[in-house]
Scaffold this active site. Sequence first.
Site, PDB file in Angstrom:
ATOM      1  CB  SER A   1      16.624  -8.266  27.391  1.00  0.00           C
ATOM      2  OG  SER A   1      17.554  -9.311  27.510  1.00  0.00           O
TER       3      SER A   1
ATOM      4  CG  ASP B   1       5.982  -9.150  29.180  1.00  0.00           C
ATOM      5  OD1 ASP B   1       6.445  -9.664  30.218  1.00  0.00           O
ATOM      6  OD2 ASP B   1       6.672  -8.493  28.382  1.00  0.00           O
TER       7      ASP B   1
ATOM      8  CE  LYS C   1      30.634   3.924  39.032  1.00  0.00           C
ATOM      9  NZ  LYS C   1      31.204   5.282  39.054  1.00  0.00           N
TER      10      LYS C   1
ATOM     11  CB  CYS D   1      -1.144 -29.625  28.846  1.00  0.00           C
ATOM     12  SG  CYS D   1      -1.546 -29.617  27.092  1.00  0.00           S
TER      13      CYS D   1
ATOM     14  CG  HIS E   1      -2.299 -25.038  29.667  1.00  0.00           C
ATOM     15  ND1 HIS E   1      -0.980 -25.309  29.925  1.00  0.00           N
ATOM     16  CD2 HIS E   1      -2.581 -25.635  28.487  1.00  0.00           C
ATOM     17  CE1 HIS E   1      -0.484 -26.031  28.940  1.00  0.00           C
ATOM     18  NE2 HIS E   1      -1.428 -26.243  28.052  1.00  0.00           N
TER      19      HIS E   1
ATOM     20  CD  GLU F   1      -0.977 -23.781  33.539  1.00  0.00           C
ATOM     21  OE1 GLU F   1      -1.743 -24.479  34.223  1.00  0.00           O
ATOM     22  OE2 GLU F   1      -0.419 -24.185  32.509  1.00  0.00           O
TER      23      GLU F   1
HETATM   24  N1  GLN Z   1       2.489 -31.905  23.221  1.00  0.00           N
HETATM   25  C1  GLN Z   1       1.178 -32.107  23.734  1.00  0.00           C
HETATM   26  C2  GLN Z   1       0.100 -31.844  22.716  1.00  0.00           C
HETATM   27  O1  GLN Z   1       0.336 -31.227  21.723  1.00  0.00           O
HETATM   28  C3  GLN Z   1       0.947 -31.282  24.979  1.00  0.00           C
HETATM   29  C4  GLN Z   1       0.980 -29.811  24.743  1.00  0.00           C
HETATM   30  C5  GLN Z   1       1.113 -29.007  26.015  1.00  0.00           C
HETATM   31  O2  GLN Z   1       1.568 -29.498  27.040  1.00  0.00           O
HETATM   32  N2  GLN Z   1       0.737 -27.752  25.962  1.00  0.00           N
HETATM   33  O3  GLN Z   1      -1.016 -32.233  22.896  1.00  0.00           O
END
Ligand code: GLN
Length: 555
Positions: free
Chosen positions: A12, A83, A200, A397, A523, A525
């Site tokens: 994997s 992924d 190989k 977060c 988030h 990202e």
């Molecule tokens: N543990 C935190 C919450 O539940 C932050 C979660 C996270 O960083 N995705 O709010």
Amino acid sequence: MKYVFVTGGVVSGLGKGVVTASIAKLFQFRKLNVDVIKMDPYLNVDPGTLNPIEHGEVYVCEDVWEFEPALGYRFRIAEVDQDFGTYERFLDKNMHPSNNITSGQVYLSVILKERIGEYLGKTIQVIPHITSEIKKRIRAVAQRSKPDVLLIEVGGTVGDIEAMPFLEAIRQLRLEEGIGNTALVHVTLIPFLETIGQFKTKPTQHSVKVLQSSGLQPDIIIGRTKSELTQDVREKIGLFCNVPVEAVISDPDLDVIYKLPLHFESQGLGDHLCRILQLDVRCNENALIEWQEIVNLYTSIRGEVTVLMPGKYTLIHDSYISINMALDHAGAFNRVKVRRIYLDTELYDKDSKKFYELLESADGILLTPGFGSRGVEGMVETARYALKNDKPFLGICFGCQLLFIAFAREVLRLKEASSTEIDPETQHPVVDLLPEQRVEKFLGGTMRIGSHPVRVLKDTILYNIYGSEIIHERFRHRYHINPKYVKLAEQNGLKASATDLGGEVVNAIEVVDKTWIIGVQFHPEFKSRPHKPSPIYYSFVRELVKRKSIEDSRR
Ligand code: GLN
């Protein structure tokens, strides 16, 4: 509609996701619509409850899917395999959570349907009931998104017990769809033995035999290797694995992952696949050039900045893959390489001298997402350090929540300030459960997930960054900054720079008299793309570059 299945052999962690995304890209080069399914053989319904150290990052989709395994049962799913981040970044397309089919979902559906009485009188078996459910799920994706080509990546390695129903479902699907409508790509490891200076092929031969014993003959073998496969090795693999030599493709280590589709294209993989699938299409030169231009961004880097990433899942770097990629994207657009230093924050208790040395050495700090209390004091300390030293800081977060805790302790002098996630009895719960979370009894799929609109306040750094009052970002959290403490914080130099549309949930904070200390509850990202960096990551890296060049010119 055409289907391309991708299986993995030998070990994997071959980067099968990148291979699948790159093959999908070859079809995009031919102006075809693609969609991608990932089948994960584990029994979790979704990866949301998994520690990232198990399977890498938990990716969050734009949409939340109401999964109805059987009449009357509903589960919310937006948390998917990492992924999917690769697919979105390569294909610039939002993926739907129902494209992640897990054994957990499949078995849950079949067992609940049995209880309801949908199979009355029958014995429920892996074949045909589990395999039919898998095929049904694949066809449901085909129906919903109607792509020209649907790629289906099978997680794990052929030979795994859990993956067998998936391979059997593929065998049946290939038979049902007929010749010219499906292709099977097998990705395997081709080790190079330094001592004898040879590639190989035996492990590949064995894993193809395992596939063949499941009734599956691969059309294409992709060899994950250190360097380009030589012609004799390709011929040998072709002969022993029963594929033409032009169907043996090299997948060597590359400095920039976005080069892989071009590398495949130059080996003729796109045209070969189209021949197998009886697709009469040509590669579009402009689409190819466009992608090449993106790749060029990543190969014309001039300088370097370092970002310290304190966290608790630093054991494997895939835990933070979307963050890593977002930093790369932001770096490329600032023409610098972003070097990442992962800091396991338990070091704070073990070797504080080293801990502070690392904090000092970095140009900026990115405090990572996370859950629970292990290593958390070290994480808070990194935020406090940034506040004291005016170090560029981005909290994501959990990282945003911990920045608020650090601010409460350091500036508001609430020494006991904490989150009820970390210390349920805290005197000052400056971070607390979201109100709607109080009624939730279970932990799977119950967080505030998916994309939500965010209102950005004018006259903030965040507004300068996004240049827009309403933005959409993806969330995954149960806790939030306690609104009861926001006024006090705002009287003492913090600004809530974004909220939800109702104004109740604080979505971002910044520290007013500091240059670039920002926390975001979302988030960003997950929405960063190689040709479209996330605005906030871009601004963070730009700040690091700016400071570094000022420092350099002083020297
Ligand atoms: N543990 C935190 C919450 O539940 C932050 C979660 C996270 O960083 N995705 O709010």
